[in-house]
Every structure is written in C-alpha cells, then in structure tokens.
Design an enzyme around this catalytic site. Structure first.
Site, PDB file in Angstrom:
ATOM      1  CD  GLU A 324     -73.408 -23.594 -62.197  1.00  0.00           C
ATOM      2  OE1 GLU A 324     -74.107 -22.968 -61.397  1.00  0.00           O
ATOM      3  OE2 GLU A 324     -72.665 -23.029 -63.035  1.00  0.00           O
ATOM      4  CG  HIS A 327     -72.898 -21.321 -57.165  1.00  0.00           C
ATOM      5  ND1 HIS A 327     -72.431 -20.163 -56.596  1.00  0.00           N
ATOM      6  CD2 HIS A 327     -72.598 -21.238 -58.484  1.00  0.00           C
ATOM      7  CE1 HIS A 327     -71.859 -19.420 -57.542  1.00  0.00           C
ATOM      8  NE2 HIS A 327     -71.940 -20.050 -58.690  1.00  0.00           N
TER       9      HIS A 327
END
Ligand SMILES: [Zn+2]
Length: 612
Positions: A324, A327
C-alpha cells in the site's frame, strides 16, 4: 431527481449564446465522460451519521468548459438531487438533472455554455450501506457505529457526483459534519473544526494535492488514535487509527511502518509525497486500500493483541503495508490515465513490496515468494482466455476484471525479469525518472517504458510490450552443444506454453530477456541475451562444456523452460545443490509444466524430484 430552476444575471449572459452550435453529446456516456468539461477543483461538504443509512452532501465543482456544451455529464449513482445550478461569473443558470446510463446524470442547461469556467453546485442525498462495501458503508461494533468508504474502482460516484475517472486529478477541499462524540478523518490533515448548535462537529480538512476520485476516503466514528511518531525525509507524522478500545492492538503496525516508509523513500530517492500518514482499521473488512494519507486495512490485518500475535500475521501485515505504501508513488503520486494501465499501480506495488521487504527482513525468504508468485501467474496464464496485463477496457466489467492475478502477479514478474536484464541501478533510475516526470499527474505505459528506454537503451519498449499486450507465456526449449573446438552454445527455441491437450496452437512469439546461469566445476556464471526471434543461438562465454545449464537464472524470468532429460539430470545432480532455493522451487514448477505440455513423463519427473 428533480428539475431545478435558476436565474441568469447580466454577467452570465455574456457566456450564453442561444443558437450557438453545441458540440457536447446529449446522449449519455456509458463508459467514459468525454472531454468537453473538465474539473479544476472540488469543495464537498458531507453530513455523515454512522447510525443513519442516509447521508446528505453538497458539492461545488469548478470546471473548465472546453467546447460549447448543452449537457454536462457527471458520474453519480444512487444519489437523489435536491438542488442543482451552475454559476458562471456572478450569475447562476438553472439546470435540469436528467437521468443517464447507469452511473451517469446529465445537467441539462437552459442555454448552452460557451468555453470558459463555471461552478457546478449540487445538493443531494445518498445511502451509506451496512452490509456491503462500496461508496460509503457502515459497521457496528457492540454499541458503536462507524462509517468508512471504498471508492475504487467505480464507487466514488455513490458518495458524490463528479468526474469519476482516474485522469481527472484535481484538489479536493472536504468538510465532514458528524454527530456529537464522533471524530472524522480524511486524506489530508485537519485544518479547523467548528461546533454546531445541535452538538454536531464540522471537521474542515486541508485542501488536498491533486487526486483522482477513487483515492478519496472518509472515516467517522468513536476512534482511538495511536501516535506512531514520525518517519522519513519530511518527518511525516504517522498514526494508527483504531476502533475504540483497540489501541494496544496497533503495536506492531505502529512499530514497523516507519522502516518500511523510509526504505521506500530511499528507493524512489524522494520523500513521501503527502502531509501525513494515517493507517486505519476497518472492522469486518477484507484487504486494504492505498488512500494517500489515510490507508485503510481490514482490522484483522493491521490489529492483533500483542499477547496473541504471530509471526505469519506480522509478515502478512508488513507485506500489505509495503504494497500500500509503494502505491503512494505508484498510483497515488503518478496515476494511470485510464484503467487499462492498472498494472502501473498494481504490478509495480506488488513487485516493489517484495523488494523492500527483502531489504528489511532478508531472512523472510521473499526471493522464494517471488518465484512462487511467478509460478502462480504462469499457471493462470495457461488459459487461452487469460487477460493481457494491459487489456483494453471495453466495459465497466472489464475494469473490475482487471484486478486479477495477471495484473498483480504476472505484471510484477515481468517487471522483475526486465529489472534483472537491465540491471537494478538503471532500472531504478528509470523508475525515478518516470515518477519525477509525472508527479501529481497521470501516465500511461508508454511514459514508463520511455523512461526505462532512456536509461537502458536496449530496445526495452518493443520487448516489454510483447509481454504487456498479449496473453499467455512463452516456453523456451534449450539444447546444449559443446563442439570439440570453439565455444559451447545453447540453441533456444520459443513457443507459447500450452498443455498437450490444448485445442489451440498459437503462433505467438515474445522478445524475451533470457538470462542463463551455468556452471563449470565450482564456478557459476551468468549470461543474458534478448531473444527476438523464434530461435536463437547463444554462445556461452565458458572455458569448457558447462556441467549444468539453467536457462532462467533465479527462475525470475516470466517464461517456462523445457529441458531434455539429460540436461535435467545434469542440473539436478547432487540434489540440486547448484541451485538456489528459489531456483529449485521454479524448476519443480517448470517440470510440472513440461509434463502438462507432453515434454516429460510423470515417471521421468518423479525419478528426478527426490534429488531436490
Ligand atoms: Zn494494490
């Protein structure tokens, strides 16, 4: 949906010319909005009560009108509109809200708008569902109620009307009004809060950096906040936000995030691009989502009682956390132009998270995980119906289907293969250049490949696209020749890997960066060459005939290998001790594929597997 009347002052008449040719289509779009109106920025106020199934909202979108427009189309789903108007200059023009295809509403103007700027104002209500995920949704824990959101891919339109496509990347200014005793969070830090006469509180958040709608997120509830210190080049404040009473369970997440974020900053050579990093736990929720500044996780992923915590749970969290947070650069800072390039988000985050974890915890054997991921992707790519990494999007269903093992696993494996071929340093420079060039904007596959080509200069674009834009995977058959005089050579031939009973006989070819490992005595050498044709002879720079040859060094290459029984024997002699553990894992998978393709019998395979 209702019709709303408005008025037009003198100033706005300057922009409205009856009878002017209208370019914008009156028919509703079904997949993409089209390009005559673009957002500049949003101001959104939401009234959110986690106990209530309904919520109300007020949105103002500053837009640019690029061509004369009669109907402004927006994305909206399951929203009821109370008022709608468009301000142009000092005046306001009335609009009629018209229903479009699923997920679309039109704002039909009393008179066409000419190119310029305008502000769309809409008051509306919507639903915050309890048992589903998508748009705004609610969770109950004992007597407490919480509200969260999940917009990706197409559900921001359930929370507010707007331009719900990733290329529309603009700033958002958000205010959330919540009942007494509740706290609210958004992607950006809190700017101020005001108390209402009814005990409600309005949380005003700082204006965001440019974001696509799918990355917005809201959270409301009686949360506890765990301070996890600061991290990185900008001393980014870190917090874990948990349902009431769960602070102790955030221990591992609070301790591990700093290291992961700092390793990512080192890789990109740039600071975490947002003002704060909150990570929030959602009860009864699976997975995680990379909202910049407010990453959401299923509660069991991020929280665990320290007395009951386990190493596998911690590794799972660290893996998802690294994905995550990767990202934040791949997807958030640089966003795909359209969903066909979802791999720019997911393949990259999957590939980089393994790399980061391997640096952080080398004894976690991420190199074996990388080969397992390759094996899984190759298996699903065997299907003749397998998607391409970069599959054209023809319908909304294609967007949902893009979140699969091909985008995540195959994409990550192909990146790893090209990184090995180009070299880690040059590959990283290409990534950094791509990120810096498109920061806070959008990009396509071409943007990344061009950046890589500049660094590598090896015909990367044409080779990479053979893996991006066609499905399936190559199988390379290798034969070793050792002449009495001259260098030994490998004759390599490629075809699409297909099971023996497959009805299809493909003529596909790929441009494959083939990296070969081979050994003479105790020494081990490697050699790479781009295979551009169906057959290639690779002369080995070896002093003598190699004792063994592995035509896929590290087994990270996204291709199957087929070897004769004799070459397998030489490779697996001494229990495969010449091979690394990831290579052993990959070779077993490829032997299984050889059986499927009819290149090896089960008996011959079984007789050799015990050697490993
Ligand atoms: Zn992801």
């Amino acid at each position: 949906m209702g019709r709303v009347s408005g008025f037009c002052a003198v100033a706005c008449l300057l922009f409205l010319v009856p009878g002017q040719a209208v370019v914008a289509a009156v028919e509703s779009p079904e997949l993409r909005l089209g390009g005559t109106v673009e957002p500049i920025e949003y101001e959104i106020g939401l009234w959110l009560d986690p106990r209530s199934e309904t919520f109300t909202g007020s949105v103002e979108i500053a837009v640019t009108i690029l061509a004369p427009t009669e109907v402004i189309w927006l994305n909206a789903r399951d929203l009821e509109f109370d008022t709608a108007a468009i301000a142009v200059g000092e005046g306001v023009v009335g609009v009629e809200v018209i229903e479009g295809a699923e997920g679309y509403v039109g704002l039909k103007l009393e008179q066409p708008l000419l190119p310029g700027t305008a502000r769309i104002r809409l008051d509306y209500s919507g639903r915050a569902r309890k048992d589903e995920v998508g748009g705004l949704f609610r969770r109950q824990v004992a007597e407490d109620w919480y509200l969260f959101s999940q917009m990706e891919a197409l559900d921001a339109r359930r929370a507010f009307p707007g331009f719900d496509e990733p290329s529309y990347k603009v700033p958002f200014k958000i205010s959330l009004t919540v009942p007494e005793g509740q706290t609210a969070f958004f992607n950006t830090p809190l700017e101020s809060r005001t108390e209402g006469p009814d005990g409600s509180t309005t949380f005003h958040f700082q204006k965001s950096k440019p974001l696509p709608t799918y990355l917005l997120t809201f959270a409301v509830g009686p949360f506890d906040v765990v301070d996890a210190g600061t991290a990185g080049r900008n001393k980014t404040p870190l917090r874990i936000i948990v349902p009431r009473g769960k602070s102790e369970e955030a221990k591992y997440a609070a301790e591990s995030t700093k290291d992961i974020l700092e390793l990512l900053e080192d890789y990109f050579g740039s600071p975490y691009p947002y003002e704060k990093l909150d990570q929030i736990a959602i009860p009864n929720f699976g997975g995680a989502m990379e909202h910049p500044g407010l990453v959401t996780y299923g509660q069991t992923l991020i929280l665990r009682d320290p007395d009951e915590d386990t190493i596998p749970r911690q590794r799972r969290f660290a893996n998802v956390c690294a994905h995550e947070l990767a990202h934040m650069w791949f997807g958030d800072l640089v966003t795909m132009e359209w969903w066909e390039d979802l791999w720019l988000n997911e393949s990259f985050a999957t590939w980089l998270s393994n790399k980061i974890l391997d640096q952080w915890q080398p004894d976690w054997d991420r190199d074996v995980s990388i080969v397992r991921r390759r094996n899984r992707a190759l298996r699903s790519d065997t299907l003749t119906s397998a998607r391409q990494i970069r599959q054209p999007i023809l319908s909304n269903d294609d967007i949902d289907n893009a979140f699969d093992g091909i985008t995540y696993g195959k994409g990550a494996s192909v990146l790893a293969m090209f990184e090995l071929w180009i070299g880690e340093e040059k590959f990283r420079e290409g990534v950094r250049s791509y990120i810096n060039t498109h920061a806070h904007g959008n990009a396509t596959a071409r943007g990344f490949l061009d950046a890589l080509e500049v660094e590598a200069g090896k015909g990367v674009v044409s080779a990479f696209t053979t893996f991006l834009d066609q499905n399936g995977a190559p199988q390379i058959h290798a034969e070793l020749t050792c002449p009495d005089e001259g260098k030994p050579s490998l004759l390599l031939s490629q075809r699409r890997f297909e099971p023996a009973d497959s009805p299809a006989t493909s003529t596909q070819t790929w441009k494959i960066p083939v990296c070969v490992a081979y050994g003479v005595g105790e020494s081990r050498a490697r050699q790479c060459q781009l295979m551009t044709e169906r057959q290639m002879t690779m002369e080995l720079d070896s002093p003598g005939c190699p004792d063994w040859v592995l035509p896929n060094e590290g087994m990270t290459g996204y291709y199957r290998v087929s070897l004769s029984v004799e070459m397998l024997d030489r490779l697996l002699e001494d229990g495969g001790s010449r091979l690394t553990v990831p290579e052993q894992v990959g070779v077993v998978s490829d032997m299984n594929a050889m059986i499927l393709a009819g290149d090896l019998t089960e008996g011959d395979a079984l007789r050799r597997v015990p050697q490993l």
